[in-house]
Design a protein around this motif. Structure first.
Motif, PDB file in Angstrom:
ATOM      1  N   GLY A  51      10.350   8.447  -1.333  1.00  0.00           N
ATOM      2  CA  GLY A  51      11.743   8.354  -1.737  1.00  0.00           C
ATOM      3  C   GLY A  51      12.385   7.048  -1.322  1.00  0.00           C
ATOM      4  N   ALA A  52      12.096   6.603  -0.093  1.00  0.00           N
ATOM      5  CA  ALA A  52      12.640   5.330   0.387  1.00  0.00           C
ATOM      6  C   ALA A  52      12.081   4.164  -0.422  1.00  0.00           C
ATOM      7  CB  ALA A  52      12.320   5.159   1.868  1.00  0.00           C
ATOM      8  N   LEU A  53      10.794   4.227  -0.768  1.00  0.00           N
ATOM      9  CA  LEU A  53      10.183   3.170  -1.580  1.00  0.00           C
ATOM     10  C   LEU A  53      10.862   3.070  -2.942  1.00  0.00           C
ATOM     11  CD1 LEU A  53       7.990   1.096  -2.298  1.00  0.00           C
ATOM     12  CD2 LEU A  53       6.521   3.021  -2.961  1.00  0.00           C
ATOM     13  N   ALA A  54      11.027   4.216  -3.597  1.00  0.00           N
ATOM     14  CA  ALA A  54      11.669   4.212  -4.916  1.00  0.00           C
ATOM     15  C   ALA A  54      13.086   3.662  -4.833  1.00  0.00           C
ATOM     16  CB  ALA A  54      11.675   5.627  -5.486  1.00  0.00           C
ATOM     17  N   GLY A  55      13.845   4.093  -3.826  1.00  0.00           N
ATOM     18  CA  GLY A  55      15.211   3.610  -3.673  1.00  0.00           C
ATOM     19  C   GLY A  55      15.266   2.124  -3.428  1.00  0.00           C
ATOM     20  N   MET A  56      14.343   1.612  -2.599  1.00  0.00           N
ATOM     21  CA  MET A  56      14.332   0.186  -2.305  1.00  0.00           C
ATOM     22  C   MET A  56      13.986  -0.627  -3.546  1.00  0.00           C
ATOM     23  SD  MET A  56      12.347  -1.787   0.782  1.00  0.00           S
ATOM     24  CE  MET A  56      12.677  -3.518   1.116  1.00  0.00           C
ATOM     25  N   LEU A  57      13.017  -0.172  -4.338  1.00  0.00           N
ATOM     26  CA  LEU A  57      12.644  -0.898  -5.555  1.00  0.00           C
ATOM     27  C   LEU A  57      13.787  -0.910  -6.563  1.00  0.00           C
ATOM     28  CD1 LEU A  57       8.917   0.162  -6.125  1.00  0.00           C
ATOM     29  CD2 LEU A  57       9.828  -1.898  -5.039  1.00  0.00           C
ATOM     30  N   VAL A  58      14.500   0.195  -6.689  1.00  0.00           N
ATOM     31  CA  VAL A  58      15.640   0.247  -7.605  1.00  0.00           C
ATOM     32  C   VAL A  58      16.732  -0.716  -7.142  1.00  0.00           C
ATOM     33  CG1 VAL A  58      17.531   1.691  -8.455  1.00  0.00           C
ATOM     34  CG2 VAL A  58      15.201   2.589  -8.401  1.00  0.00           C
ATOM     35  N   ALA A  97      12.669 -15.913  -7.851  1.00  0.00           N
ATOM     36  CA  ALA A  97      11.526 -15.105  -8.268  1.00  0.00           C
ATOM     37  C   ALA A  97      10.627 -14.779  -7.081  1.00  0.00           C
ATOM     38  CB  ALA A  97      10.738 -15.840  -9.349  1.00  0.00           C
ATOM     39  N   LEU A  98      10.386 -15.747  -6.216  1.00  0.00           N
ATOM     40  CA  LEU A  98       9.500 -15.517  -5.067  1.00  0.00           C
ATOM     41  C   LEU A  98      10.092 -14.505  -4.097  1.00  0.00           C
ATOM     42  CD1 LEU A  98       8.292 -19.174  -4.411  1.00  0.00           C
ATOM     43  CD2 LEU A  98       6.855 -17.246  -5.123  1.00  0.00           C
ATOM     44  N   LEU A  99      11.390 -14.547  -3.885  1.00  0.00           N
ATOM     45  CA  LEU A  99      12.023 -13.587  -2.987  1.00  0.00           C
ATOM     46  C   LEU A  99      11.926 -12.166  -3.550  1.00  0.00           C
ATOM     47  CD1 LEU A  99      15.190 -15.544  -1.786  1.00  0.00           C
ATOM     48  CD2 LEU A  99      13.116 -15.018  -0.477  1.00  0.00           C
ATOM     49  N   VAL A 100      12.122 -12.024  -4.872  1.00  0.00           N
ATOM     50  CA  VAL A 100      12.011 -10.700  -5.488  1.00  0.00           C
ATOM     51  C   VAL A 100      10.576 -10.183  -5.386  1.00  0.00           C
ATOM     52  CG1 VAL A 100      12.213  -9.406  -7.638  1.00  0.00           C
ATOM     53  CG2 VAL A 100      13.950 -11.096  -7.051  1.00  0.00           C
ATOM     54  N   VAL A 101       9.603 -11.049  -5.687  1.00  0.00           N
ATOM     55  CA  VAL A 101       8.196 -10.639  -5.609  1.00  0.00           C
ATOM     56  C   VAL A 101       7.817 -10.290  -4.168  1.00  0.00           C
ATOM     57  CG1 VAL A 101       5.815 -11.416  -5.916  1.00  0.00           C
ATOM     58  CG2 VAL A 101       7.530 -11.953  -7.652  1.00  0.00           C
ATOM     59  N   THR A 102       8.328 -11.064  -3.207  1.00  0.00           N
ATOM     60  CA  THR A 102       8.062 -10.760  -1.802  1.00  0.00           C
ATOM     61  C   THR A 102       8.632  -9.401  -1.418  1.00  0.00           C
ATOM     62  OG1 THR A 102       8.072 -13.117  -1.206  1.00  0.00           O
ATOM     63  CG2 THR A 102       8.439 -11.525   0.566  1.00  0.00           C
ATOM     64  N   GLY A 103       9.889  -9.146  -1.820  1.00  0.00           N
ATOM     65  CA  GLY A 103      10.504  -7.856  -1.514  1.00  0.00           C
ATOM     66  C   GLY A 103       9.751  -6.695  -2.144  1.00  0.00           C
ATOM     67  N   PHE A 104       9.254  -6.898  -3.361  1.00  0.00           N
ATOM     68  CA  PHE A 104       8.498  -5.857  -4.062  1.00  0.00           C
ATOM     69  C   PHE A 104       7.222  -5.500  -3.305  1.00  0.00           C
ATOM     70  CE2 PHE A 104       5.116  -5.036  -7.288  1.00  0.00           C
ATOM     71  CZ  PHE A 104       5.565  -3.796  -7.709  1.00  0.00           C
ATOM     72  N   HIS A 105       6.448  -6.508  -2.935  1.00  0.00           N
ATOM     73  CA  HIS A 105       5.171  -6.240  -2.271  1.00  0.00           C
ATOM     74  C   HIS A 105       5.368  -5.794  -0.832  1.00  0.00           C
ATOM     75  CE1 HIS A 105       3.702  -8.616  -5.745  1.00  0.00           C
ATOM     76  NE2 HIS A 105       2.622  -7.854  -5.600  1.00  0.00           N
ATOM     77  N   TYR A 106       6.403  -6.293  -0.176  1.00  0.00           N
ATOM     78  CA  TYR A 106       6.675  -5.820   1.182  1.00  0.00           C
ATOM     79  C   TYR A 106       7.050  -4.333   1.163  1.00  0.00           C
ATOM     80  CZ  TYR A 106       8.972  -5.050   5.639  1.00  0.00           C
ATOM     81  OH  TYR A 106       9.336  -4.528   6.860  1.00  0.00           O
ATOM     82  N   ALA A 107       7.859  -3.933   0.178  1.00  0.00           N
ATOM     83  CA  ALA A 107       8.231  -2.520   0.070  1.00  0.00           C
ATOM     84  C   ALA A 107       7.005  -1.655  -0.138  1.00  0.00           C
ATOM     85  CB  ALA A 107       9.230  -2.328  -1.075  1.00  0.00           C
ATOM     86  N   LEU A 108       6.070  -2.096  -0.982  1.00  0.00           N
ATOM     87  CA  LEU A 108       4.848  -1.334  -1.219  1.00  0.00           C
ATOM     88  C   LEU A 108       3.985  -1.262   0.046  1.00  0.00           C
ATOM     89  CD1 LEU A 108       3.801  -2.611  -4.757  1.00  0.00           C
ATOM     90  CD2 LEU A 108       4.837  -0.422  -4.178  1.00  0.00           C
ATOM     91  N   ALA A 109       3.967  -2.358   0.816  1.00  0.00           N
ATOM     92  CA  ALA A 109       3.147  -2.384   2.020  1.00  0.00           C
ATOM     93  C   ALA A 109       3.751  -1.526   3.123  1.00  0.00           C
ATOM     94  CB  ALA A 109       2.977  -3.823   2.511  1.00  0.00           C
ATOM     95  N   ALA A 110       5.076  -1.566   3.264  1.00  0.00           N
ATOM     96  CA  ALA A 110       5.730  -0.877   4.378  1.00  0.00           C
ATOM     97  C   ALA A 110       6.001   0.587   4.099  1.00  0.00           C
ATOM     98  CB  ALA A 110       7.038  -1.589   4.728  1.00  0.00           C
ATOM     99  N   MET A 111       6.199   0.935   2.810  1.00  0.00           N
ATOM    100  CA  MET A 111       6.616   2.300   2.494  1.00  0.00           C
ATOM    101  C   MET A 111       5.660   3.001   1.539  1.00  0.00           C
ATOM    102  SD  MET A 111      10.692   1.615   2.038  1.00  0.00           S
ATOM    103  CE  MET A 111      11.609   0.703   3.279  1.00  0.00           C
ATOM    104  N   GLY A 112       4.481   2.453   1.382  1.00  0.00           N
ATOM    105  CA  GLY A 112       3.519   3.044   0.467  1.00  0.00           C
ATOM    106  C   GLY A 112       2.823   4.262   1.025  1.00  0.00           C
ATOM    107  N   LYS A 113       3.597   5.223   1.456  1.00  0.00           N
ATOM    108  CA  LYS A 113       3.058   6.466   1.986  1.00  0.00           C
ATOM    109  C   LYS A 113       3.793   7.644   1.365  1.00  0.00           C
ATOM    110  CE  LYS A 113       2.022   4.317   6.462  1.00  0.00           C
ATOM    111  NZ  LYS A 113       2.252   4.373   7.919  1.00  0.00           N
ATOM    112  N   LYS A 114       3.138   8.789   1.362  1.00  0.00           N
ATOM    113  CA  LYS A 114       3.718   9.963   0.720  1.00  0.00           C
ATOM    114  C   LYS A 114       5.066  10.339   1.326  1.00  0.00           C
ATOM    115  CE  LYS A 114       2.742  14.778  -0.420  1.00  0.00           C
ATOM    116  NZ  LYS A 114       1.751  15.879  -0.335  1.00  0.00           N
TER     117      LYS A 114
END
Length: 506
Positions: free
Chosen positions: A429-436, A408-425
């Motif tokens: 597309g990369a953010l959505a793909g990574m979350l999926v 669970a912690l690894l999934v939550v870490t990956g989720f928030h890291y993706a938002l932090a690193a790719m949370g730009k307009k």
């Protein structure tokens, strides 16, 4: 052999095969698969086909709600590969019927928008296919949820249109067409139901059996919190969650929170369905199911309130799509749905926690800290000294819990890291793909803890059925129901004692 399979001589003293709708004798997808593939492979191919159908139908419905492709894909993944479907491979009758829920909602939604009588016909055809899949209870649950959705469509039309009663008229027409098209199977099934145990002697206690225990709602985040049969860590003092676990993945579950800030049509109603059907699934542990049992026709013929969770999983998966859409669309606004710095901080905290948990798995020092911190929980709640639980089992459970938390912690870490690193307009597309991808990997990893996914030996499909071997298949008497009085077998043949003696069957 060219005969209509109305009756089978292969079960006990004969059985009305056609009248038992769970046999799904005329269900087109299954009939097609078994016509193409050899018997030993056909069942597996049937399962694969329905996983694909579930994902396709959910994606189509999400697109009907005007969600973007990435959000629709996430909803499809969360629904089709949820813990619900993973568990239901062992109860394929229900699996087949649940698959059609998104398509039914899609046709009803399109009909309300376009006002064409063609869509009630399509909706009724989907309902008939759902019924032919084998589970009439799933059909009933779907119709209840669909009725609520239709009221919403009636009261909240598309922009520029006035509220009208057209969706309600289409819904009534859909029900009439469904009854007419399915009458060939429904009538004999209804006759058989009047002779069966549940239909004559069941009562509320039987109907409320397989209620979903509130303690297992933790399974929405940690499906194997109380241990797993796979590694022998299952705690015996905690009753199993009946039938399946409603796990849609950690990321889709987290995305429900930003979904609540979405202004898209249908979000509020989906959240209502999510909460309402979770409460209904509690069955005897709440009051709402009892009201439905006494007020909705024919529901006294069914049991297992936990199956209301099918709609909760369905609506929760759609809410996950709304959540991802909210995040992606906020990149165009000044008020973003997420803060890159905030997400980065959370990712750092959860990553450090994951490192501690990983260290507790592999180093004795951190392991002793972990055991010392979890022992108060065991002593206060599980009370092993009173239950007489083997200390080795407690140790296995503590080790298993480490794996659960690390996952669970690894999934939550990956989720928030993706938002932090790719949370730009420009990186949406990369953010959505990574979350999926993370959501799919999460569900795939969790599937290894589902006993229903164990491989079945090929000879299971080649041996003819034998009454005694079917009853004792899993090493203990499987459930079965006698037509007529429930105590007939016990009084007339002392059948209960017969079942307890394996030597008799040998």
């Amino acid at each position: 052999s060219g005969r209509v399979p109305l009756w089978s001589d292969d079960f006990f003293c004969g059985f009305p095969l056609f009248a038992e709708s769970q046999g799904a004798l005329y269900y087109p997808p299954t009939r097609l698969v078994y016509a193409i593939f050899p018997l030993v492979r056909a069942f597996s191919m049937d399962v694969v086909l329905h996983f694909l159908l579930a994902s396709w139908f959910m994606h189509f419905f999400a697109r009907t709600l005007r969600l973007p492709p990435a959000a629709s894909l996430l909803s499809a993944v969360a629904f089709a590969f949820s813990g619900m479907f993973m568990s239901l491979t062992i109860n394929f009758t229900i699996f087949r019927s649940v698959v059609w829920i998104p398509l039914i909602f899609m046709f009803a939604t399109m009909g309300a928008r376009r006002g064409s009588l063609f869509f009630p016909l399509l909706t009724s055809a989907a309902i008939v296919l759902q019924a032919m899949g084998g589970s009439l209870q799933v059909v009933g649950i779907t119709i209840i949820a669909l009725a609520i959705w239709v009221v919403y469509l009636m009261m909240s039309p598309d922009e520029g249109k006035q509220p009208s009663g057209l969706p309600l008229m289409q819904f009534i027409l859909t029900l009439m067409l469904s009854l007419g098209l399915y009458a060939f199977q429904l009538y004999p099934t209804w006759e058989l139901m009047q002779l069966a145990w549940r239909g004559t002697q069941g009562g509320y206690d039987v109907a409320a059996s397989f209620s979903f225990p509130p303690i297992h709602l933790i399974g929405a985040l940690f499906p194997t919190f109380f241990g797993s049969w796979a590694d022998g860590s299952r705690l015996p003092m905690i009753a199993d969650a009946p039938n399946f676990f409603p796990y849609i993945g950690i990321i889709p579950l987290l995305l429900i929170f930003p979904a609540l800030g979405s202004r898209r049509r249908g979000m509020a109603l989906m959240f209502l369905l999510f909460v309402l059907f979770v409460v209904l699934a509690l069955g005897k542990h709440g009051r709402l199911f009892e009201i439905v049992y006494h007020s909705v026709p024919f529901f006294d013929k069914f049991r297992a309130p936990d199956r209301f969770l099918f709609i909760a999983v369905f609506s929760g998966s759609i809410l996950a799509g709304y959540g991802l859409d909210k995040i992606l669309s906020s990149f165009d606004d000044e008020n973003r749905a997420v803060s890159a710095s905030g997400m980065g901080l959370i990712a750092l905290i959860t990553f450090l926690a994951a490192l501690f948990v990983a260290g507790a798995i592999y180093t004795p020092a951190l392991r002793s800290i972990w055991e010392g911190s979890t022992m108060p929980l065991i002593q206060s709640y599980l009370r092993p000294e009173r239950m007489g639980i083997d200390p080795i089992l407690i140790s296995k459970w503590q080790s298993h819990l480490l794996i659960v938390f690390l996952h669970a912690l690894l999934v939550v870490t990956g989720f928030h890291y993706a938002l932090a690193a790719m949370g730009k307009k420009e990186r949406a597309g990369a953010l959505a793909g990574m979350l999926v991808i993370i959501a799919a990997a999460d569900l795939f990893a969790m599937s290894f803890n589902v006993p229903a996914l164990k491989t079945t030996k090929p000879d299971f499909f080649t041996q003819p059925p034998r009454s005694a071997s079917v009853i004792m298949r899993d090493g203990e008497p499987n459930r079965f129901y006698a037509i007529g009085k429930t105590d007939f077998a016990q009084k007339k043949r002392n059948f209960q004692n017969l079942l307890q003696s394996r030597k008799t069957f040998r």
